[in-house]
Design a protein around this motif. Structure first.
Motif, PDB file in Angstrom:
ATOM      1  N   LYS A  12       0.833  -1.211   0.000  1.00 38.40           N
ATOM      2  CA  LYS A  12       0.000   0.000   0.000  1.00 38.40           C
ATOM      3  C   LYS A  12       0.865   1.258   0.000  1.00 38.40           C
ATOM      4  O   LYS A  12       0.573   2.227  -0.678  1.00 38.40           O
ATOM      5  CB  LYS A  12      -0.916  -0.024   1.230  1.00 38.40           C
ATOM      6  N   GLN A  13       1.962   1.243   0.747  1.00 42.35           N
ATOM      7  CA  GLN A  13       2.806   2.436   0.864  1.00 42.35           C
ATOM      8  C   GLN A  13       3.869   2.546  -0.234  1.00 42.35           C
ATOM      9  O   GLN A  13       4.680   3.449  -0.215  1.00 42.35           O
ATOM     10  CB  GLN A  13       3.459   2.502   2.247  1.00 42.35           C
ATOM     11  N   SER A  14       3.867   1.638  -1.203  1.00 41.67           N
ATOM     12  CA  SER A  14       4.819   1.716  -2.317  1.00 41.67           C
ATOM     13  C   SER A  14       4.526   2.945  -3.170  1.00 41.67           C
ATOM     14  O   SER A  14       3.373   3.360  -3.290  1.00 41.67           O
ATOM     15  CB  SER A  14       4.711   0.467  -3.190  1.00 41.67           C
ATOM     16  N   PRO A  15       5.552   3.528  -3.783  1.00 43.51           N
ATOM     17  CA  PRO A  15       5.317   4.688  -4.648  1.00 43.51           C
ATOM     18  C   PRO A  15       4.354   4.355  -5.781  1.00 43.51           C
ATOM     19  O   PRO A  15       4.399   3.244  -6.308  1.00 43.51           O
ATOM     20  CB  PRO A  15       6.703   5.004  -5.208  1.00 43.51           C
ATOM     21  N   ASN A  35      -1.292  -4.671  -3.689  1.00 43.13           N
ATOM     22  CA  ASN A  35      -2.322  -4.071  -2.847  1.00 43.13           C
ATOM     23  C   ASN A  35      -3.337  -3.378  -3.736  1.00 43.13           C
ATOM     24  O   ASN A  35      -2.974  -2.637  -4.651  1.00 43.13           O
ATOM     25  CB  ASN A  35      -1.697  -3.079  -1.865  1.00 43.13           C
ATOM     26  N   LYS A  36      -4.608  -3.621  -3.487  1.00 48.61           N
ATOM     27  CA  LYS A  36      -5.704  -3.087  -4.311  1.00 48.61           C
ATOM     28  C   LYS A  36      -5.626  -1.566  -4.469  1.00 48.61           C
ATOM     29  O   LYS A  36      -5.956  -1.016  -5.503  1.00 48.61           O
ATOM     30  CB  LYS A  36      -7.041  -3.487  -3.682  1.00 48.61           C
ATOM     31  N   ILE A  40      -2.797  -0.631 -10.167  1.00 51.24           N
ATOM     32  CA  ILE A  40      -1.808  -0.856 -11.225  1.00 51.24           C
ATOM     33  C   ILE A  40      -2.515  -1.322 -12.499  1.00 51.24           C
ATOM     34  O   ILE A  40      -3.367  -2.195 -12.462  1.00 51.24           O
ATOM     35  CB  ILE A  40      -0.758  -1.880 -10.756  1.00 51.24           C
ATOM     36  N   SER A  41      -2.143  -0.736 -13.627  1.00 46.97           N
ATOM     37  CA  SER A  41      -2.745  -1.102 -14.912  1.00 46.97           C
ATOM     38  C   SER A  41      -1.950  -2.220 -15.580  1.00 46.97           C
ATOM     39  O   SER A  41      -0.818  -2.518 -15.196  1.00 46.97           O
ATOM     40  CB  SER A  41      -2.781   0.112 -15.834  1.00 46.97           C
ATOM     41  N   VAL A  55       0.835 -19.624  -5.381  1.00 43.78           N
ATOM     42  CA  VAL A  55      -0.155 -18.634  -5.830  1.00 43.78           C
ATOM     43  C   VAL A  55       0.608 -17.678  -6.746  1.00 43.78           C
ATOM     44  O   VAL A  55       1.471 -16.935  -6.281  1.00 43.78           O
ATOM     45  CB  VAL A  55      -0.768 -17.861  -4.635  1.00 43.78           C
ATOM     46  N   ASN A  56       0.313 -17.687  -8.044  1.00 49.92           N
ATOM     47  CA  ASN A  56       1.069 -16.847  -8.974  1.00 49.92           C
ATOM     48  C   ASN A  56       0.782 -15.356  -8.826  1.00 49.92           C
ATOM     49  O   ASN A  56       1.688 -14.545  -8.851  1.00 49.92           O
ATOM     50  CB  ASN A  56       0.803 -17.277 -10.418  1.00 49.92           C
ATOM     51  N   PHE A  57      -0.493 -14.989  -8.665  1.00 50.95           N
ATOM     52  CA  PHE A  57      -0.864 -13.575  -8.607  1.00 50.95           C
ATOM     53  C   PHE A  57      -2.020 -13.393  -7.644  1.00 50.95           C
ATOM     54  O   PHE A  57      -2.978 -14.179  -7.678  1.00 50.95           O
ATOM     55  CB  PHE A  57      -1.282 -13.097 -10.001  1.00 50.95           C
ATOM     56  N   LYS A  58      -1.945 -12.388  -6.786  1.00 46.94           N
ATOM     57  CA  LYS A  58      -3.016 -12.134  -5.829  1.00 46.94           C
ATOM     58  C   LYS A  58      -3.132 -10.630  -5.584  1.00 46.94           C
ATOM     59  O   LYS A  58      -2.140  -9.929  -5.455  1.00 46.94           O
ATOM     60  CB  LYS A  58      -2.712 -12.846  -4.512  1.00 46.94           C
ATOM     61  N   ILE A  59      -4.384 -10.153  -5.552  1.00 51.45           N
ATOM     62  CA  ILE A  59      -4.668  -8.761  -5.194  1.00 51.45           C
ATOM     63  C   ILE A  59      -5.224  -8.780  -3.783  1.00 51.45           C
ATOM     64  O   ILE A  59      -6.151  -9.547  -3.481  1.00 51.45           O
ATOM     65  CB  ILE A  59      -5.683  -8.127  -6.154  1.00 51.45           C
TER      66      ILE A  59
END
Length: 61
Positions: A12-15, A35-36, A40-41, A55-59
């Motif tokens: 969440k706190q990532s730029p 993080n939702k 990110i597009s 788990v390959n990808f998770k939001i």
């Protein structure tokens, strides 16, 4: 990135406007976690090899 709990974790706190391009993420428990709130597009995540993770990808919220 391999053989860890997290391959790549966008918090969440990532730029904002992170770009995840041309990475090899495999054999982790989680491959890529985003993080939702990052919103990110598809253009920001491209040309990655994300495979053989539990788990390959998770939001997350």
């Amino acid at each position: 990135m391999s053989k860890h709990k997290y391959g790549l974790n966008i918090l969440k706190q990532s730029p904002p406007k992170n770009k995840i391009i041309s990475n090899k993420i495999e054999k982790n428990y989680y491959g890529l976690i985003v993080n939702k709130s990052q919103k990110i597009s598809k253009k920001q995540i491209s040309k990655n090899k994300i495979k053989q993770n539990k788990v390959n990808f998770k939001i997350i919220k």
